[in-house]
Design an enzyme around this catalytic site. Structure first.
Site, mmCIF file in Angstrom:
data_model
loop_
_atom_site.group_PDB
_atom_site.id
_atom_site.type_symbol
_atom_site.label_atom_id
_atom_site.label_comp_id
_atom_site.label_asym_id
_atom_site.label_seq_id
_atom_site.Cartn_x
_atom_site.Cartn_y
_atom_site.Cartn_z
ATOM 1 N N PHE A 70 91.120 -13.980 -13.820
ATOM 2 C CA PHE A 70 90.331 -14.602 -12.724
ATOM 3 C C PHE A 70 90.642 -16.069 -12.923
ATOM 4 O O PHE A 70 89.671 -16.751 -12.795
ATOM 5 C CB PHE A 70 88.762 -14.242 -12.393
ATOM 6 N N VAL A 72 95.644 -17.872 -10.320
ATOM 7 C CA VAL A 72 96.318 -16.801 -9.478
ATOM 8 C C VAL A 72 95.283 -15.688 -9.056
ATOM 9 O O VAL A 72 95.008 -15.108 -8.098
ATOM 10 C CB VAL A 72 97.422 -16.224 -10.028
ATOM 11 N N LYS A 110 105.989 -13.591 -16.238
ATOM 12 C CA LYS A 110 107.512 -13.233 -16.388
ATOM 13 C C LYS A 110 107.689 -13.334 -17.947
ATOM 14 O O LYS A 110 108.857 -12.424 -18.395
ATOM 15 C CB LYS A 110 108.275 -14.392 -15.794
ATOM 16 N N GLU A 153 106.970 -9.302 -8.027
ATOM 17 C CA GLU A 153 107.810 -10.353 -7.358
ATOM 18 C C GLU A 153 107.080 -11.877 -7.608
ATOM 19 O O GLU A 153 108.105 -12.825 -7.787
ATOM 20 C CB GLU A 153 107.410 -10.221 -5.968
ATOM 21 N N GLY A 174 97.324 -26.653 -11.198
ATOM 22 C CA GLY A 174 97.341 -25.221 -11.539
ATOM 23 C C GLY A 174 98.748 -24.570 -11.282
ATOM 24 O O GLY A 174 99.246 -23.433 -11.512
ATOM 25 N N ASP A 223 110.374 -20.845 -19.228
ATOM 26 C CA ASP A 223 109.896 -19.963 -18.190
ATOM 27 C C ASP A 223 111.338 -19.888 -17.384
ATOM 28 O O ASP A 223 111.311 -18.544 -16.674
ATOM 29 C CB ASP A 223 108.778 -20.893 -17.328
ATOM 30 N N LYS A 236 112.610 -15.967 -15.959
ATOM 31 C CA LYS A 236 112.727 -15.684 -14.442
ATOM 32 C C LYS A 236 114.426 -15.651 -14.321
ATOM 33 O O LYS A 236 114.645 -14.423 -13.439
ATOM 34 C CB LYS A 236 112.393 -16.855 -13.796
ATOM 35 N N GLY A 245 101.318 -22.308 -7.856
ATOM 36 C CA GLY A 245 100.206 -22.539 -6.865
ATOM 37 C C GLY A 245 99.243 -21.327 -6.660
ATOM 38 O O GLY A 245 99.808 -20.196 -6.618
HETATM 39 N N1 LIG Z 1 99.839 -20.652 -11.882
HETATM 40 C C1 LIG Z 1 100.815 -20.332 -11.396
HETATM 41 O O1 LIG Z 1 101.292 -21.054 -10.312
HETATM 42 C C2 LIG Z 1 101.733 -19.314 -11.557
HETATM 43 C C3 LIG Z 1 102.669 -18.974 -10.764
HETATM 44 C C4 LIG Z 1 103.427 -17.685 -10.915
HETATM 45 C C5 LIG Z 1 103.035 -16.750 -12.126
HETATM 46 N N2 LIG Z 1 102.033 -17.140 -12.791
HETATM 47 C C6 LIG Z 1 101.753 -16.422 -13.834
HETATM 48 O O2 LIG Z 1 100.453 -15.753 -13.416
HETATM 49 C C7 LIG Z 1 99.672 -15.472 -14.539
HETATM 50 C C8 LIG Z 1 98.380 -15.847 -14.681
HETATM 51 O O3 LIG Z 1 98.497 -17.317 -14.659
HETATM 52 P P1 LIG Z 1 97.409 -18.441 -14.101
HETATM 53 O O4 LIG Z 1 97.875 -19.691 -13.823
HETATM 54 O O5 LIG Z 1 96.380 -17.803 -13.170
HETATM 55 O O6 LIG Z 1 96.470 -18.447 -15.570
HETATM 56 P P2 LIG Z 1 94.974 -19.241 -15.734
HETATM 57 O O7 LIG Z 1 94.485 -19.963 -14.774
HETATM 58 O O8 LIG Z 1 95.301 -19.854 -17.310
HETATM 59 O O9 LIG Z 1 94.091 -17.707 -15.767
HETATM 60 C C9 LIG Z 1 94.283 -16.792 -17.060
HETATM 61 C C10 LIG Z 1 93.230 -15.715 -16.803
HETATM 62 O O10 LIG Z 1 93.515 -14.810 -17.744
HETATM 63 C C11 LIG Z 1 92.199 -14.625 -18.565
HETATM 64 N N3 LIG Z 1 92.758 -13.884 -19.813
HETATM 65 C C12 LIG Z 1 93.473 -14.508 -20.923
HETATM 66 N N4 LIG Z 1 93.504 -13.375 -21.777
HETATM 67 C C13 LIG Z 1 92.850 -12.278 -21.344
HETATM 68 C C14 LIG Z 1 92.808 -10.968 -21.953
HETATM 69 N N5 LIG Z 1 93.076 -10.862 -23.176
HETATM 70 N N6 LIG Z 1 92.271 -10.152 -21.342
HETATM 71 C C15 LIG Z 1 91.310 -10.274 -20.036
HETATM 72 N N7 LIG Z 1 91.508 -11.600 -19.462
HETATM 73 C C16 LIG Z 1 92.361 -12.629 -19.951
HETATM 74 C C17 LIG Z 1 91.605 -15.597 -18.514
HETATM 75 O O11 LIG Z 1 90.126 -15.225 -18.719
HETATM 76 P P3 LIG Z 1 88.941 -16.525 -18.696
HETATM 77 O O12 LIG Z 1 88.762 -16.740 -17.395
HETATM 78 O O13 LIG Z 1 87.693 -15.896 -19.222
HETATM 79 O O14 LIG Z 1 89.500 -17.585 -19.649
HETATM 80 C C18 LIG Z 1 91.679 -16.368 -17.164
HETATM 81 O O15 LIG Z 1 90.819 -15.827 -16.178
HETATM 82 C C19 LIG Z 1 100.257 -16.090 -15.808
HETATM 83 O O16 LIG Z 1 101.283 -14.689 -16.319
HETATM 84 C C20 LIG Z 1 101.305 -16.802 -15.254
HETATM 85 O O17 LIG Z 1 102.707 -16.890 -15.912
HETATM 86 C C21 LIG Z 1 101.516 -18.212 -12.517
#
Ligand SMILES: NC(=O)c1ccc[n+]([C@@H]2O[C@H](COP(=O)([O-])OP(=O)(O)OC[C@H]3O[C@@H](n4cnc5c(N)ncnc54)[C@H](OP(=O)(O)O)[C@@H]3O)[C@@H](O)[C@H]2O)c1
Length: 411
Positions: free
Chosen positions: A13, A16, A98, A122, A180, A194, A198, A296
């Site tokens: 949470f 994303v 990814k 996707e 973010g 990264d 991809k 984002g």
């Molecule tokens: N951000 C982007 O723009 C973007 C774009 C494309 C793809 N992605 C991909 O989307 C995914 C999430 O990215 P994000 O940017 O949303 O990351 P983020 O903001 O760092 O959030 C990560 C979340 O994962 C939770 N988490 C970590 N380990 C966990 C576990 N073992 N069990 C349950 N929850 C766990 C964290 O919990 P807590 O809240 O308790 O810390 C946090 O809520 C990644 O794989 C990233 O590569 C991100």
């Protein structure tokens, strides 16, 4: 066609995950509701009530009413554990991870097959830009020759800010993190990893080639120095981190991630900030250009939403090109025209690695060489890099051009 009701178990949470929560509130037409959310940190303040969360990953896996797992966490190892357990339980999965997908591509294919459940991802390549489904569904008969693009939003943001606004590298990275866009571990973005993950996913869906991450060579943007930036500015060029793959007539495939000088005539020149852009070249349609936000909260959540929606119509990747089993090999047999920045003492050793040299300059401390060399020679030079050298690609040299250059040298 009637749509399935989807009960979602959401992992993560953060940027994303919360983005998806918001986006789902605004799409009531989709019969999808979040039943439970699993996160890690019990003490973190949350945007919604604590009663919506669990800290035990099994609460979702063991809930038979949950038929879709959406995995949006930032830990690739934990993500693989969750995703493989969910597939084994017959739950469809959507992931944006990814790194996890690239590291376990073959195992994930086998799990989908064995348990007859779909895994969609996707958002894992180019976030909001629907590139995977296009490569998977659209380019089949019109054979793909190459894909080339900017696939990492945060490095593109950093390069744009350092170039256009003269921001320091560290300040631009901090901005990307605050917005973010960046991975929790910045080296994944800035080191080109990264983009490599991809590219691995795009390779599988475009050419049907399943690579391991170690098969694909990557250089990131973390080694780019002031000399290269100055060189680019003086020549009216930009530097972009480019992932590319292309197929030669003999079935050899080349795939790598290397920063590249891009001129104003090229489409990728105007792909700035957090945007991604991918060019495809096919036998009949010629060149096509996709562009969209590559990171984002809402842009990434939009791709996750699209996968959730596709699941409600029982969509799954058929992996048609992988099943066609074309005999492709990944090869270093390609000639690149590059700029190499190096320490003064290395000039003569490195010159010997070049096939042709256009320009060579050395001052009291450093120097640069522009010219052509093979990908293998580039890898050799890069393998001893202690931060004292960097490569920027100018262009790929065609087989015909290489043959002409070699015949001139041997004449
Ligand atoms: N951000 C982007 O723009 C973007 C774009 C494309 C793809 N992605 C991909 O989307 C995914 C999430 O990215 P994000 O940017 O949303 O990351 P983020 O903001 O760092 O959030 C990560 C979340 O994962 C939770 N988490 C970590 N380990 C966990 C576990 N073992 N069990 C349950 N929850 C766990 C964290 O919990 P807590 O809240 O308790 O810390 C946090 O809520 C990644 O794989 C990233 O590569 C991100």
């Amino acid at each position: 066609m009637s749509r399935k009701n989807l009960n979602i178990g959401l992992y993560g949470f953060g940027c994303v995950g919360f983005g998806l929560y918001e986006v789902l509130q605004k799409t009531p037409g989709l019969k999808a509701n979040i039943r439970n959310i699993c996160v890690k940190d019990k003490n973190k303040p949350r945007e919604i009530g604590i009663e919506n969360f669990t800290f035990d990953q099994n609460d979702i896996l063991n809930d038979d009413d949950i038929n879709v797992v959406v995995e949006l966490i930032d830990d690739a190892d934990a993500a693989f554990e969750i995703v493989s357990a969910a597939l084994k339980k017959g739950k469809a999965v959507v992931s944006a991870n990814k790194k996890m997908i690239a590291e376990h591509f073959t195992e994930l294919l086998e799990l989908q097959e064995k348990y007859n459940v779909p895994l969609l991802y996707e958002a894992a390549a180019c976030a909001s830009m629907p590139i995977i489904r296009n490569l998977e569904e659209y380019y089949d008969n019109d054979l793909l020759e190459s894909i080339e693009g900017i696939v990492n939003g945060s490095t593109n943001y950093i390069l744009t800010k350092t170039f256009a606004e003269n921001l320091s590298y560290d300040d631009a990275l901090k901005q990307a993190q605050d917005k973010g866009f960046a991975e929790s571990n910045p080296i994944l973005d800035t080191g080109g990893f990264d983009a490599k993950y991809k590219l691995l996913i795009l390779l599988a869906h475009s050419f049907g080639y399943v690579a391991k991450p170690s098969d694909i060579f990557n250089i990131g943007i973390d080694g780019i120095g002031t000399l290269e930036l100055k060189y680019a500015r003086e020549k009216g060029l930009k530097i972009k981190l480019i992932a590319q793959a292309f197929k030669a007539a003999d079935g050899k495939l080349s795939a790598f991630v290397i920063p590249k000088f891009v001129s104003p005539e090229e489409r990728l020149y105007s792909v700035d900030d957090v945007f991604n852009g991918v060019l495809t070249k096919t036998s009949f349609a010629d060149t096509q250009f996709f562009v969209g936000k590559g990171a984002g909260a809402h842009p990434t959540a939009s791709a996750v939403l699209s996968d959730i929606s596709a699941l409600s119509y029982n969509y799954r990747y058929e992996y048609k090109k992988i099943k066609q089993k074309e005999d492709l090999i990944l090869s270093d047999d390609v000639t690149l025209n590059v700029l190499l920045r190096h320490k003064k003492e290395d000039a003569e050793t490195f010159k010997k690695k070049f096939i042709t040299i256009e320009e060579a300059y050395t001052n009291n401390e450093a120097g640069y060489i522009t010219g052509t060399l093979t990908l293998q020679s580039l890898k050799d030079i890069q393998s001893g890099n202690n931060g004292d050298r960097s490569f920027i690609l100018q262009n790929i040299v065609t087989a015909k051009e290489t043959a002409i250059a070699e015949s001139v040298l041997t004449a």
